[in-house]
Design a protein around this motif. Structure first.
Motif, short mmCIF file in Angstrom:
data_model
loop_
_atom_site.label_atom_id
_atom_site.label_comp_id
_atom_site.label_asym_id
_atom_site.label_seq_id
_atom_site.Cartn_x
_atom_site.Cartn_y
_atom_site.Cartn_z
N UNK A 247 0.81 -1.22 0.00
CA UNK A 247 0.00 0.00 0.00
C UNK A 247 0.85 1.27 0.00
N UNK A 248 2.10 1.17 0.42
CA UNK A 248 2.97 2.36 0.44
C UNK A 248 4.09 2.24 -0.59
N UNK A 249 3.93 1.35 -1.57
CA UNK A 249 4.99 1.12 -2.55
C UNK A 249 5.33 2.39 -3.34
N UNK A 250 4.33 3.21 -3.65
CA UNK A 250 4.61 4.44 -4.39
C UNK A 250 5.47 5.39 -3.57
N UNK A 251 5.22 5.45 -2.27
CA UNK A 251 6.04 6.29 -1.39
C UNK A 251 7.45 5.74 -1.28
N UNK A 252 7.57 4.43 -1.20
CA UNK A 252 8.89 3.80 -1.14
C UNK A 252 9.69 4.14 -2.39
N UNK A 253 9.04 4.12 -3.55
CA UNK A 253 9.74 4.44 -4.79
C UNK A 253 10.17 5.90 -4.84
N UNK A 254 9.35 6.80 -4.31
CA UNK A 254 9.73 8.21 -4.26
C UNK A 254 10.95 8.40 -3.37
N UNK A 255 10.94 7.77 -2.20
CA UNK A 255 12.09 7.85 -1.29
C UNK A 255 13.33 7.27 -1.97
N UNK A 256 13.17 6.13 -2.61
CA UNK A 256 14.28 5.46 -3.29
C UNK A 256 14.90 6.36 -4.35
N UNK A 257 14.06 6.94 -5.21
CA UNK A 257 14.58 7.77 -6.29
C UNK A 257 15.18 9.07 -5.77
N UNK A 258 14.61 9.63 -4.70
CA UNK A 258 15.17 10.85 -4.12
C UNK A 258 16.58 10.60 -3.59
N UNK A 259 16.77 9.49 -2.91
CA UNK A 259 18.10 9.15 -2.40
C UNK A 259 19.04 8.83 -3.56
N UNK A 260 18.50 8.24 -4.62
CA UNK A 260 19.31 7.96 -5.81
C UNK A 260 19.89 9.24 -6.40
N UNK A 261 19.08 10.30 -6.44
CA UNK A 261 19.57 11.58 -6.94
C UNK A 261 20.70 12.12 -6.08
#
Length: 333
Positions: free
Chosen positions: A253-267
């Motif tokens: 249910x929070x997978x979209x938030x996890x992906x946002x956090x993941x990509x932000x840290x990737x940047x």
């Protein structure tokens, strides 16, 4: 002039200039260009209202153009020129020279390693911390402690961890926590942790993971609190254990938030510079792209190859930025 007075004067002038700009620009618009009087007053009011938003946007657009758009195009132009030849156009020669250097490929390899380890570790630890701190009474205190490294600059964090990895000569008292524990447990001499090829990259990554875990925890904790209680209660009624509830009910249910956090840290990882510069300066096979760019621009005074490496960083960052923006817009819809 005293620095405090200079800072205060800068604030007064800056705020005053902003107020003056908005006041006089509106006065020019309403009283000179499109006065709300005469037979054309209605049309003038409509035109003024169409232009007014752009008056408010102009300072921001001007600043973005000056500090973002212009540097991008100027960097791209410099990447096709040679300082040694007086700024002459050399085509893709700088890119060819850059790709022929082992240090560039070392930086690329290390950046890819950072990309694999840091976002995954930071997001996983942040998610774990968010889940566990919500289940204990002193969770808010624990969250504050975990988030605290976010208040420290990257250079400050690098200095702290450099002291953790510090190694004094054998026989001397070790001030580095890691070597003090290692010498006490093993009875052997201290180890220069930051000079061990390959593994020293992981010692540097720990610093960024330590910082970014707090960021991931705060965002994911808010996402976990937003999960409807009904779904969790239904899972409990159906006999699901805590692990099943977490991995099969909450995480999807929070997978979209996890992906946002993941990509932000990737940047953040793609642009990492401070930690490497302050701790190893790219020595002992720890070079990364941003530090390589700095070496070329400010040490070798080679703006061609330095600008080319900056363009490489931008090319790597852009797809992730585009994906983040599209994902944010989709969530808003």
């Amino acid at each position: 002039m005293h620095p405090a007075l200079l800072g205060l004067l800068t604030i007064v002038i800056g705020v005053g200039a902003c107020l003056g700009y908005f006041y006089f620009s509106n006065m020019l618009l309403d009283r000179v260009l499109f006065p709300a009087k005469g037979p054309k007053s209605g049309r003038n009011i409509n035109r003024a209202n169409m232009i007014r938003p752009w008056l408010f946007l102009f300072p921001a657009l001007f600043a973005l153009t000056l500090y973002l758009a212009y540097p991008v195009f100027e960097t791209l132009r410099l990447s096709f020129t040679s300082r040694a030849q007086g700024g002459a156009f050399v085509g893709f020669d700088n890119y060819s020279r850059m790709m022929a250097e082992p240090k560039f490929w070392e930086a690329m390899r290390n950046n890819m390693l950072w990309l694999v380890v840091v976002p995954a570790a930071s997001t996983a630890l942040g998610l774990l911390a968010a889940q566990l701190t919500d289940r204990i009474k002193w969770g808010n205190i624990a969250k504050s402690l975990i988030f605290m490294p976010m208040a420290i600059s990257f250079v400050g964090a690098a200095v702290i961890w450099k002291l953790v990895y510090d190694a004094r000569p054998e026989g001397s008292e070790q001030i580095g926590v890691l070597n003090a524990v290692y010498v006490w447990l093993s009875g052997e001499g201290p180890v220069q942790w930051l000079t061990i090829p390959f593994w020293n990259n992981f010692f540097l990554m720990i610093v960024l993971i330590w910082i970014q875990t707090g960021f991931a925890m705060v965002i994911l904790s808010a996402a976990l609190r937003g999960i409807p209680e009904e779904t969790v209660e239904a899972a409990i009624v159906d006999g699901a254990n805590p692990f099943q509830i977490f991995f099969r009910i909450k995480v999807p249910q929070i997978m979209s938030t996890i992906m946002v956090v993941w990509t932000t840290i990737t940047l953040v990882v793609l642009k990492v510079f401070d930690i490497v510069f302050a701790m190893t300066n790219g020595q002992w096979q720890t070079q990364v792209l941003a530090n390589y760019m700095y070496d070329k621009l400010f040490r070798a005074n080679d703006w061609g190859v330095g600008s080319a490496s900056a363009i490489v960083i931008m090319v790597l960052v852009t797809p992730i930025l585009v994906w983040n923006v599209r994902n944010a817009r989709r969530e808003m819809r």
